[in-house]
Design an enzyme around this catalytic site. Structure first.
Site, PDB file in Angstrom:
ATOM      1  N   ARG A   4       0.496   5.998  16.889  1.00 50.41           N
ATOM      2  CA  ARG A   4      -0.105   6.573  15.690  1.00 50.41           C
ATOM      3  C   ARG A   4      -0.469   8.028  15.958  1.00 50.41           C
ATOM      4  O   ARG A   4      -0.872   8.400  17.061  1.00 50.41           O
ATOM      5  CB  ARG A   4      -1.377   5.807  15.294  1.00 50.41           C
ATOM      6  CG  ARG A   4      -1.136   4.366  14.863  1.00 50.41           C
ATOM      7  CD  ARG A   4      -0.400   4.296  13.543  1.00 50.41           C
ATOM      8  NE  ARG A   4      -0.191   2.931  13.092  1.00 50.41           N
ATOM      9  CZ  ARG A   4       0.906   2.211  13.350  1.00 50.41           C
ATOM     10  NH1 ARG A   4       1.871   2.749  14.095  1.00 50.41           N
ATOM     11  NH2 ARG A   4       1.036   1.001  12.884  1.00 50.41           N
ATOM     12  N   TYR A  15       0.834  -1.201   0.000  1.00 49.66           N
ATOM     13  CA  TYR A  15       0.000   0.000   0.000  1.00 49.66           C
ATOM     14  C   TYR A  15       0.877   1.262   0.000  1.00 49.66           C
ATOM     15  O   TYR A  15       0.680   2.175  -0.809  1.00 49.66           O
ATOM     16  CB  TYR A  15      -0.932   0.008   1.207  1.00 49.66           C
ATOM     17  CG  TYR A  15      -1.743   1.277   1.339  1.00 49.66           C
ATOM     18  CD1 TYR A  15      -2.786   1.540   0.462  1.00 49.66           C
ATOM     19  CD2 TYR A  15      -1.472   2.210   2.350  1.00 49.66           C
ATOM     20  CE1 TYR A  15      -3.533   2.710   0.578  1.00 49.66           C
ATOM     21  CE2 TYR A  15      -2.222   3.367   2.465  1.00 49.66           C
ATOM     22  CZ  TYR A  15      -3.250   3.609   1.579  1.00 49.66           C
ATOM     23  OH  TYR A  15      -3.984   4.764   1.692  1.00 49.66           O
TER      24      TYR A  15
END
Length: 315
Positions: free
Chosen positions: A214, A150
């Site tokens: 994150r 990706y």
């Protein structure tokens, strides 16, 4: 009045951008292939409220077919290219599909823009292009060494955007999203899974030890970045991160607290392609786009939880 084409406009981020543009009086064309990557009813509900708006047009079409794109670009002033095969983990399982959709699809969008003389494009990229960490937070000059198909596909698309800008004069703004979340988010994304499992009292499953971090970005902030990118006069690349860096473990604990859930957090084997940490340096976006994230993590998670509860009660 401007006319904007949004590819993937029935998806999570695309539908929010669509709503904002319509609210501001723009005409919006949406092309979406309604891929069965997840429940089609979710995408249909994302655009349902706009179907009676005379400034809104929805076309079921595929960016893999350049004729589909050409058919929806009449009188279009700009393109926001959101359509993609998303997901790091799914790209590890389906690397060929991810490559085909993301790279060939993007080339079809760029080529259509070139032929139709549409000079303005906003391209949705990802923090996954950074991959291997040299330093944190990531600024836009950080080396790009993706570790998933990706991330590699998005980086390839960025290179094609730069080439089309240099060779054909297209003005392309690339936005590198950092974990966007909020109402309508894809069901496969971790925050959505955690919320729904917590509400149901089911265990929250973390891949790895929970220490990965994150930088998460609320959907309103990501939408605002696209609106500002449309107005930006040039070609450039910007980080779009919420400034909410948090470990997966702490994120899970916050969700349990917000939902008042007694669910347990359990760890599972790590997965390939997942980066250890992300963190956005947004200084460039602030200086050149005038964009800065506004929604703090506690507020964003609370808003998302309340939206889920309302959605459940409306069923």
């Amino acid at each position: 009045m401007n006319s904007i084409l949004i590819t993937g406009g029935a998806g999570f981020i695309g539908s929010h951008i669509c709503d904002r543009l319509l609210k501001e009086g723009n005409a919006v064309n949406v092309i979406d292939n309604f891929d069965r990557f997840y429940d089609l009813q979710i995408k249909k509900s994302n655009v349902a409220n706009n179907l009676k708006n005379p400034k809104f047009k929805l076309t079921e079409g595929d960016i893999m077919n350049i004729k589909d794109i050409e058919s929806v670009t009449k009188d279009v002033d700009a393109i926001i290219h959101e359509a993609a095969q998303p997901g790091v983990r799914i790209s590890v399982e389906l690397p060929v599909k991810t490559t085909d959709v993301n790279i060939i699809g993007t080339l079809n969008v760029l080529e259509t823009a070139r032929k139709k003389d549409i000079s303005k494009i906003v391209f949705a990229s990802s923090s996954s292009v950074y991959g291997k960490i040299q330093y944190l937070p990531f600024d836009e000059e950080h080396p790009t060494q993706p570790i998933s198909p990706y991330g590699a596909s998005k980086l390839a698309c960025e290179h094609y955007c730069k080439v089309f800008s240099q060779v054909y004069g297209l003005k392309i703004v690339t936005l590198r999203y950092f974990t966007v979340y909020g109402p309508r988010m894809r069901p496969d994304l971790a925050i959505n899974k955690f919320m729904h499992k917590a509400i149901k009292g089911e265990d929250l499953e973390i891949y790895g030890d929970g220490k990965k971090t994150r930088d998460i970005t609320y959907i309103e902030d990501a939408t605002e970045a696209n609106i500002l990118a449309l107005k930006y006069n040039g070609t450039d690349t910007f980080n779009i991160g919420g400034g909410n860096k948090i470990s997966i473990e702490e994120l899970s604990e916050k969700i349990l607290k917000i939902t008042k859930s007694k669910s347990k957090i359990i760890t599972k084997e790590n997965v390939k392609g997942d980066v250890e940490h992300t963190g956005a340096d947004n200084k460039k976006a602030g200086a050149r786009l005038g964009w800065n994230p506004k929604v703090k993590i506690d507020d964003g998670l609370k808003r998302y939880y309340e939206w889920i509860v309302r959605s459940i009660n409306c069923k």
